[in-house]
Motif scaffolding. Structure first.
Motif, mmCIF file in Angstrom:
data_model
loop_
_atom_site.group_PDB
_atom_site.id
_atom_site.type_symbol
_atom_site.label_atom_id
_atom_site.label_comp_id
_atom_site.label_asym_id
_atom_site.label_seq_id
_atom_site.Cartn_x
_atom_site.Cartn_y
_atom_site.Cartn_z
ATOM 1 N N ASN A 46 -6.394 -0.388 2.407
ATOM 2 C CA ASN A 46 -6.609 0.056 3.665
ATOM 3 C C ASN A 46 -7.359 -0.472 4.790
ATOM 4 O O ASN A 46 -6.622 -0.097 6.194
ATOM 5 C CB ASN A 46 -7.263 1.530 3.794
ATOM 6 C CG ASN A 46 -6.169 2.671 2.941
ATOM 7 O OD1 ASN A 46 -5.042 2.243 3.119
ATOM 8 N ND2 ASN A 46 -6.613 3.353 1.880
ATOM 9 N N GLN A 52 0.269 3.315 -8.033
ATOM 10 C CA GLN A 52 -0.440 4.171 -6.668
ATOM 11 C C GLN A 52 -2.146 4.293 -7.699
ATOM 12 O O GLN A 52 -3.271 3.731 -6.924
ATOM 13 C CB GLN A 52 0.213 4.927 -6.162
ATOM 14 C CG GLN A 52 0.788 5.030 -5.190
ATOM 15 C CD GLN A 52 0.252 4.298 -3.934
ATOM 16 O OE1 GLN A 52 -0.950 4.588 -3.281
ATOM 17 N NE2 GLN A 52 0.783 3.532 -3.506
ATOM 18 N N ASN A 53 -1.662 4.969 -9.333
ATOM 19 C CA ASN A 53 -3.169 4.889 -9.939
ATOM 20 C C ASN A 53 -3.788 3.714 -9.684
ATOM 21 O O ASN A 53 -4.896 4.160 -10.535
ATOM 22 C CB ASN A 53 -2.747 5.594 -11.203
ATOM 23 C CG ASN A 53 -2.343 7.175 -10.907
ATOM 24 O OD1 ASN A 53 -2.622 7.826 -10.301
ATOM 25 N ND2 ASN A 53 -0.978 8.086 -11.343
ATOM 26 N N ASN A 106 0.869 -0.873 0.039
ATOM 27 C CA ASN A 106 0.332 -0.384 -0.099
ATOM 28 C C ASN A 106 0.450 1.097 0.079
ATOM 29 O O ASN A 106 0.565 2.562 -0.677
ATOM 30 C CB ASN A 106 -0.777 -0.070 1.228
ATOM 31 C CG ASN A 106 -1.981 0.710 0.962
ATOM 32 O OD1 ASN A 106 -2.607 1.165 -0.090
ATOM 33 N ND2 ASN A 106 -2.052 1.172 2.177
ATOM 34 N N THR A 150 -5.515 3.044 -6.875
ATOM 35 C CA THR A 150 -6.910 3.529 -6.568
ATOM 36 C C THR A 150 -7.899 3.320 -7.965
ATOM 37 O O THR A 150 -9.441 3.674 -7.861
ATOM 38 C CB THR A 150 -6.465 5.253 -6.900
ATOM 39 O OG1 THR A 150 -5.497 5.632 -5.898
ATOM 40 C CG2 THR A 150 -7.589 5.632 -6.278
ATOM 41 N N SER A 151 -7.031 3.162 -9.230
ATOM 42 C CA SER A 151 -8.418 3.030 -9.854
ATOM 43 C C SER A 151 -9.200 1.788 -10.281
ATOM 44 O O SER A 151 -10.601 1.928 -10.478
ATOM 45 C CB SER A 151 -8.187 2.957 -11.629
ATOM 46 O OG SER A 151 -7.703 1.888 -12.105
ATOM 47 N N GLU A 194 -7.106 -0.410 -3.916
ATOM 48 C CA GLU A 194 -6.502 0.378 -2.469
ATOM 49 C C GLU A 194 -7.713 0.346 -0.867
ATOM 50 O O GLU A 194 -6.974 0.238 -0.193
ATOM 51 C CB GLU A 194 -6.487 2.014 -2.860
ATOM 52 C CG GLU A 194 -5.717 3.268 -1.900
ATOM 53 C CD GLU A 194 -5.717 4.216 -2.107
ATOM 54 O OE1 GLU A 194 -4.804 5.341 -1.738
ATOM 55 O OE2 GLU A 194 -6.311 4.901 -3.145
ATOM 56 N N ALA A 195 -9.179 1.023 -0.977
ATOM 57 C CA ALA A 195 -9.637 0.589 0.035
ATOM 58 C C ALA A 195 -9.672 -0.136 0.408
ATOM 59 O O ALA A 195 -9.791 -0.848 2.089
ATOM 60 C CB ALA A 195 -11.355 0.604 -0.256
#
Length: 40
Positions: free
Chosen positions: A38, A25-26, A17, A29-30, A34-35
């Motif tokens: 987290n 990172q993109n 992460n 996120t896309s 990422e969620a």
């Protein structure tokens, strides 16, 4: 022994992460990964 496995898995997710590569990172996120990372 099970607790050590949980700690190792958590450390791996934390490393994945926080890798500072913009394209990575993109992607996280896309895709919504990422969620999930987290939440762990």
């Amino acid at each position: 022994m099970g607790l050590m496995a949980i700690i190792i898995v958590g450390a791996v997710f934390n490393l994945l992460n926080t890798i500072p590569i913009d394209a990575y990172q993109n992607f996280l996120t896309s895709t919504g990964i990422e969620a999930g990372l987290n939440a762990i």
